[in-house]
Write an enzyme that holds these catalytic residues in place. Structure first.
Site, mmCIF file in Angstrom:
data_model
loop_
_atom_site.group_PDB
_atom_site.id
_atom_site.type_symbol
_atom_site.label_atom_id
_atom_site.label_comp_id
_atom_site.label_asym_id
_atom_site.label_seq_id
_atom_site.Cartn_x
_atom_site.Cartn_y
_atom_site.Cartn_z
ATOM 1 C CG HIS A 1 2.470 -25.231 18.334
ATOM 2 N ND1 HIS A 1 1.248 -24.807 17.875
ATOM 3 C CD2 HIS A 1 2.421 -25.141 19.691
ATOM 4 C CE1 HIS A 1 0.489 -24.480 18.906
ATOM 5 N NE2 HIS A 1 1.174 -24.681 20.023
ATOM 6 C CD GLU A 2 5.491 -25.992 22.144
ATOM 7 O OE1 GLU A 2 5.561 -24.948 22.818
ATOM 8 O OE2 GLU A 2 4.500 -26.752 22.176
ATOM 9 C CG HIS B 1 3.789 -20.812 22.091
ATOM 10 N ND1 HIS B 1 2.622 -20.092 22.077
ATOM 11 C CD2 HIS B 1 3.422 -22.120 21.946
ATOM 12 C CE1 HIS B 1 1.596 -20.921 21.929
ATOM 13 N NE2 HIS B 1 2.060 -22.150 21.845
#
Length: 397
Positions: free
Chosen positions: A30-31, A34
């Protein structure tokens, strides 16, 4: 030691450790979404961290500080801000402003017009960065289930007709009417129970509405001859807390199977279908928690429970269990982060959408704070109201 503690959470140390590693891996993806979306657009990134709390170890490369922290159930990507923006916020330029929470370590100062700062990019470019975490989780889940589709098959649940009765409370209206454990309800008030989801919820709602009235059920019991039409059970729900009560546990009968793909394209189709359905189920459950928190709070699980469930997945099906657990966690992370609630990606996306509707006019820090306050106040008020009504209902019993 640590592995022993993890083992106590599930069927064994290996299962608990693998489940915890899966959660950390999903968070990292998820990170990374980004992070990679920002780097691909040439946007400055200051920190990339997996976990919260004390730093276990860290290193620097390419102008970015990478770190692994003690609690792997979260993470953040921090973006530097200009001295002007920090001055407007009443802080200092050393405070990174990230997609997730971040430490306030000393950082470089940048000019207000630096084109590589996130704050100076267009609404669309910032929206890509904000939404990339959810996109990464969806892609991860699709890839994992594609692997399952091409090997052991994707789990599929088929809803069967009827409503099963696993438990009847002694002395309750259902038992007095003749309903017994193991019975299968085939008809409700003259209407056959079809094979569709939600039947149990509809029957429970009907019982609640019939306080002091009656509900006619056609029931098959253990020992009935094959093909027998069943027998009538007339339940008379009694009133409790203003609603009908029968004292029976009901579940939807299902058949579990696995579907193996016939080829790569079929694998992607099955995987996409599974991801879409599971996201819908998660969103439905989440909506229930928001709209009726008192009745649905049991659907929420904390970190310990999540790892425990993961350990059970692993102990039951080893690699396939781990993959399916990671898929479910990844989809949960995607759906929850899509919610426009302060602190989540969905909230940042909503603010950026509002900014876009204002034709690129940036929202002031004061307006952002006010909107966040209103959001928190609304959810908090709804939760407080629900608790108050439950307490009032108990007091008037």
């Amino acid at each position: 030691g640590a592995l022993g503690a993890l083992g106590a959470l599930g069927g064994g140390a290996g299962g608990g450790a693998a489940a915890l590693a899966a959660v950390a891996g999903v968070v990292a993806v998820h990170e990374a979404g980004h992070f990679l979306a920002a780097r691909a657009q040439g946007i400055r990134v200051e920190k990339f961290s997996i976990g919260f709390g004390p730093v276990l170890f860290k290193w620097a490369a390419g102008g970015v500080e990478y770190s692994l922290r003690a609690l792997p159930l979260g993470g953040f990507v921090a973006f530097p801000t200009s001295a002007r923006l920090e001055a407007e916020a009443g802080g200092s330029a050393a405070e990174p402003r990230g997609v997730g929470a971040a430490d306030k370590d000393p950082a470089r100062k940048y000019e207000a017009d630096d084109p590589d700062l996130l704050e100076n990019r267009s609404v669309l470019q910032r929206l890509v960065v904000v939404s990339a975490g959810v996109a990464a989780n969806l892609l991860l889940a699709t890839a994992l289930m594609d692997r399952q589709a091409l090997t052991v098959g994707i789990p599929e649940v088929t809803v069967l007709p009827g409503v099963e009765v696993p438990m009847v409370i002694a002395g309750a209206p259902a038992e007095l009417a003749g309903l017994r454990e193991g019975d299968v309800i085939r008809s409700i008030d003259g209407r056959d129970v079809s094979a569709e989801p939600g039947t149990v919820d509809r029957l429970a709602a009907l019982i609640k509405q019939r306080a002091g009235g009656e509900v006619d059920l056609i029931v098959e019991s253990r020992g009935d001859a094959a093909g027998a039409p069943g027998h009538l059970v007339r339940v008379l729900p009694e009133e409790r807390d203003g609603a009908g009560y029968a004292g029976v546990q009901m579940v939807q009968p299902v058949e579990r199977s696995r579907v193996v793909a016939s080829g790569p394209l079929d694998g992607l189709r099955l995987s996409a279908r599974y991801v879409g359905k599971t996201c819908g189920d998660i969103a439905h459950a989440l909506a229930g928690v928001v709209l009726d928190p008192a009745a649905n709070m049991g659907n929420l699980s904390g970190p310990v429970k999540i790892v425990q469930v993961g350990a059970e997945f692993v102990d039951k099906d080893k690699l396939s269990g781990l993959i399916e657990f990671a898929t479910i966690i990844s989809l949960n992370l995607a759906v929850v982060n899509s919610v426009p609630f302060p602190g989540l990606d969905g909230w940042q996306a909503a603010l950026l959408t509002l900014e876009g509707a204002r034709r690129g006019e940036k929202l002031s820090r004061e307006l952002e704070s006010s909107l966040s306050y209103v959001g928190l106040l609304t959810v908090g008020s709804a939760l407080a109201y629900s608790i108050f009504m439950d307490t009032l209902g108990a007091a008037m019993k």
